[in-house]
Design a protein around this motif. Structure first.
Motif, PDB file in Angstrom:
ATOM      1  N   GLY A   1      68.241  88.690  61.778  1.00  0.00           N
ATOM      2  CA  GLY A   1      67.437  88.502  60.578  1.00  0.00           C
ATOM      3  C   GLY A   1      66.107  87.855  60.921  1.00  0.00           C
ATOM      4  N   THR A   2      65.096  88.119  60.091  1.00  0.00           N
ATOM      5  CA  THR A   2      63.763  87.557  60.309  1.00  0.00           C
ATOM      6  C   THR A   2      63.336  86.786  59.072  1.00  0.00           C
ATOM      7  N   ILE A   3      62.943  85.544  59.286  1.00  0.00           N
ATOM      8  CA  ILE A   3      62.468  84.674  58.221  1.00  0.00           C
ATOM      9  C   ILE A   3      60.986  84.407  58.467  1.00  0.00           C
ATOM     10  N   ALA A   4      60.145  84.788  57.532  1.00  0.00           N
ATOM     11  CA  ALA A   4      58.697  84.650  57.694  1.00  0.00           C
ATOM     12  C   ALA A   4      58.184  83.502  56.834  1.00  0.00           C
ATOM     13  N   ILE A   5      57.388  82.628  57.449  1.00  0.00           N
ATOM     14  CA  ILE A   5      56.804  81.487  56.763  1.00  0.00           C
ATOM     15  C   ILE A   5      55.288  81.665  56.789  1.00  0.00           C
ATOM     16  N   GLY A   6      54.672  81.739  55.613  1.00  0.00           N
ATOM     17  CA  GLY A   6      53.252  82.072  55.569  1.00  0.00           C
ATOM     18  C   GLY A   6      52.378  81.010  54.932  1.00  0.00           C
ATOM     19  N   CYS A   7      51.188  80.834  55.485  1.00  0.00           N
ATOM     20  CA  CYS A   7      50.124  80.056  54.848  1.00  0.00           C
ATOM     21  C   CYS A   7      48.880  80.937  54.856  1.00  0.00           C
ATOM     22  N   THR A   8      47.719  80.379  54.641  1.00  0.00           N
ATOM     23  CA  THR A   8      46.528  81.224  54.517  1.00  0.00           C
ATOM     24  C   THR A   8      46.169  81.917  55.831  1.00  0.00           C
ATOM     25  N   GLY A   9      46.004  81.123  56.901  1.00  0.00           N
ATOM     26  CA  GLY A   9      45.549  81.698  58.168  1.00  0.00           C
ATOM     27  C   GLY A   9      46.580  81.726  59.268  1.00  0.00           C
ATOM     28  N   GLY A  10      47.755  81.129  59.028  1.00  0.00           N
ATOM     29  CA  GLY A  10      48.802  81.160  60.058  1.00  0.00           C
ATOM     30  C   GLY A  10      48.543  80.228  61.219  1.00  0.00           C
ATOM     31  N   LYS A  11      47.813  79.147  60.991  1.00  0.00           N
ATOM     32  CA  LYS A  11      47.453  78.248  62.090  1.00  0.00           C
ATOM     33  C   LYS A  11      48.056  76.860  61.945  1.00  0.00           C
ATOM     34  N   HIS A  12      48.099  76.319  60.727  1.00  0.00           N
ATOM     35  CA  HIS A  12      48.516  74.932  60.542  1.00  0.00           C
ATOM     36  C   HIS A  12      49.870  74.804  59.835  1.00  0.00           C
ATOM     37  N   ARG A  13      49.862  75.028  58.509  1.00  0.00           N
ATOM     38  CA  ARG A  13      51.050  74.746  57.708  1.00  0.00           C
ATOM     39  C   ARG A  13      52.245  75.624  58.059  1.00  0.00           C
ATOM     40  N   SER A  14      52.036  76.924  58.140  1.00  0.00           N
ATOM     41  CA  SER A  14      53.163  77.819  58.419  1.00  0.00           C
ATOM     42  C   SER A  14      53.746  77.561  59.804  1.00  0.00           C
ATOM     43  N   VAL A  15      52.902  77.220  60.762  1.00  0.00           N
ATOM     44  CA  VAL A  15      53.367  76.955  62.121  1.00  0.00           C
ATOM     45  C   VAL A  15      54.260  75.721  62.143  1.00  0.00           C
ATOM     46  N   ALA A  16      53.790  74.634  61.517  1.00  0.00           N
ATOM     47  CA  ALA A  16      54.571  73.395  61.507  1.00  0.00           C
ATOM     48  C   ALA A  16      55.897  73.578  60.769  1.00  0.00           C
ATOM     49  N   VAL A  17      55.862  74.254  59.617  1.00  0.00           N
ATOM     50  CA  VAL A  17      57.079  74.453  58.837  1.00  0.00           C
ATOM     51  C   VAL A  17      58.042  75.398  59.551  1.00  0.00           C
ATOM     52  N   ALA A  18      57.519  76.465  60.169  1.00  0.00           N
ATOM     53  CA  ALA A  18      58.380  77.397  60.906  1.00  0.00           C
ATOM     54  C   ALA A  18      59.099  76.690  62.053  1.00  0.00           C
ATOM     55  N   GLU A  19      58.382  75.830  62.761  1.00  0.00           N
ATOM     56  CA  GLU A  19      59.003  75.074  63.844  1.00  0.00           C
ATOM     57  C   GLU A  19      60.129  74.188  63.316  1.00  0.00           C
ATOM     58  N   GLU A  20      59.901  73.540  62.196  1.00  0.00           N
ATOM     59  CA  GLU A  20      60.907  72.641  61.644  1.00  0.00           C
ATOM     60  C   GLU A  20      62.115  73.407  61.121  1.00  0.00           C
TER      61      GLU A  20
END
Length: 299
Positions: free
Chosen positions: A257-276
């Motif tokens: 399965g693939t879970i996608a976490i998105g923010c505006t540019g994919g650099k800050h918020r989505s990266v930190a949340v995806a890692e967590e």
């Protein structure tokens, strides 16, 4: 009377049948070679009508062919149209099989065919894109029923071989493999996402000059994102909500399965949340997690 342990009957050997299919140019050959490297017996370009015969042979000789992979494609369109009937016949006869479907975006498939200087098997007198469109329509229902869908758009041959290795160990497919991917909405949704979460409700570090040059992989950005009121609660509740879903995947014999976490540019918020989220999911039993950041590094 005590039965000697050496005399107890051994568990019968069960053969495993894997049907490999997907879009032309998405990596079926690479996947087949990787499977062979891990002890699978691979039959390439098998007409679907012969699936039943081959499955019967395997069921009679499980020790000789414990792991059989069958690659089925659309090189012969008239034969391929019978694949649904062949798969239904397999299931009706009690033969257990899994289906691996390989896919990639249309533009990447076009580029791969152009680089290989090969025509698409369904393009006829038209363009490569015409063949891809026809094939995607032909395979749409098959993709929906696949046990595993691997998206190879961002993969080279080495990355795909690694993915196949992770999915198919010496004992067969792993229990459950989850890919958590961060992305930027302005670059479009990941095409293979089973779940999409929007974390644009979190204050954007982009507007903090001291944080803008960094990414969600940096501690100062991660702390800024996750300490924000609402972010930690979101992560906790999201992982809790996913747990029954993952259990359902196991019951339905779905292994990927693939879970996608998105923010505006994919650099800050989505990266930190995806890692967590990836870290939390990895703590669940019998779950293997990979975390990818699709748009990290884009301007």
């Amino acid at each position: 009377m005590t039965v000697d342990e050496d005399l107890t009957p051994e568990k019968p050997v069960e053969s495993e049948l894997l049907v490999v299919t997907g879009m032309s140019g998405a990596g079926r050959t690479t996947a087949a070679h990787a499977l062979e490297d891990h002890g699978w017996y691979v039959v390439d370009n098998l007409p679907p009508q012969m699936l039943g015969t081959l499955a019967e042979l395997v069921s009679r000789m499980p020790q000789s062919l414990p792991k059989l992979a069958v690659v089925v494609d659309v090189r012969s369109q008239s034969l391929f149209r019978d694949i649904r009937e062949a798969l239904h016949a397999l299931a009706a006869s009690g033969v257990h099989y899994r289906m691996l479907f390989l896919d990639a975006s249309d533009d990447v498939l076009v580029r791969r065919f152009e680089q290989g200087r090969r025509p698409h098997p369904l393009q006829g007198d038209g363009r490569i894109s015409d063949g891809i469109t026809a094939e995607r329509e032909l395979l749409s229902s098959l993709k929906d029923s696949a046990d595993l869908v691997v998206e190879t758009t961002e993969m080279n041959v080495h990355a795909l071989a690694t993915a196949i290795t992770e999915l198919f160990t010496d004992s067969g497919p792993i229990v459950l493999r989850i890919n958590v991917i961060s992305f930027g909405f302005k670059y479009g949704l990941p095409v293979d996402a089973n779940f999409v979460a929007d974390v644009r409700f979190i204050p954007n570090p982009h507007w903090v000059p001291a944080l803008r040059p960094f990414t969600g992989l940096d501690e100062k950005v991660r702390d800024y994102v996750l300490v924000d009121s609402g972010a930690e609660e979101f992560v906790n509740r999201y992982v809790d909500a996913l747990e029954p879903v993952l259990e359902g995947y196991r019951r339905e014999n779905k292994h990927y399965g693939t879970i996608a976490i998105g923010c505006t540019g994919g650099k800050h918020r989505s990266v930190a949340v995806a890692e967590e989220i990836g870290k939390r999911l990895a703590q669940l039993p019998s779950v293997r997690v990979t975390v990818q950041h699709r748009d990290l590094g884009r301007e």
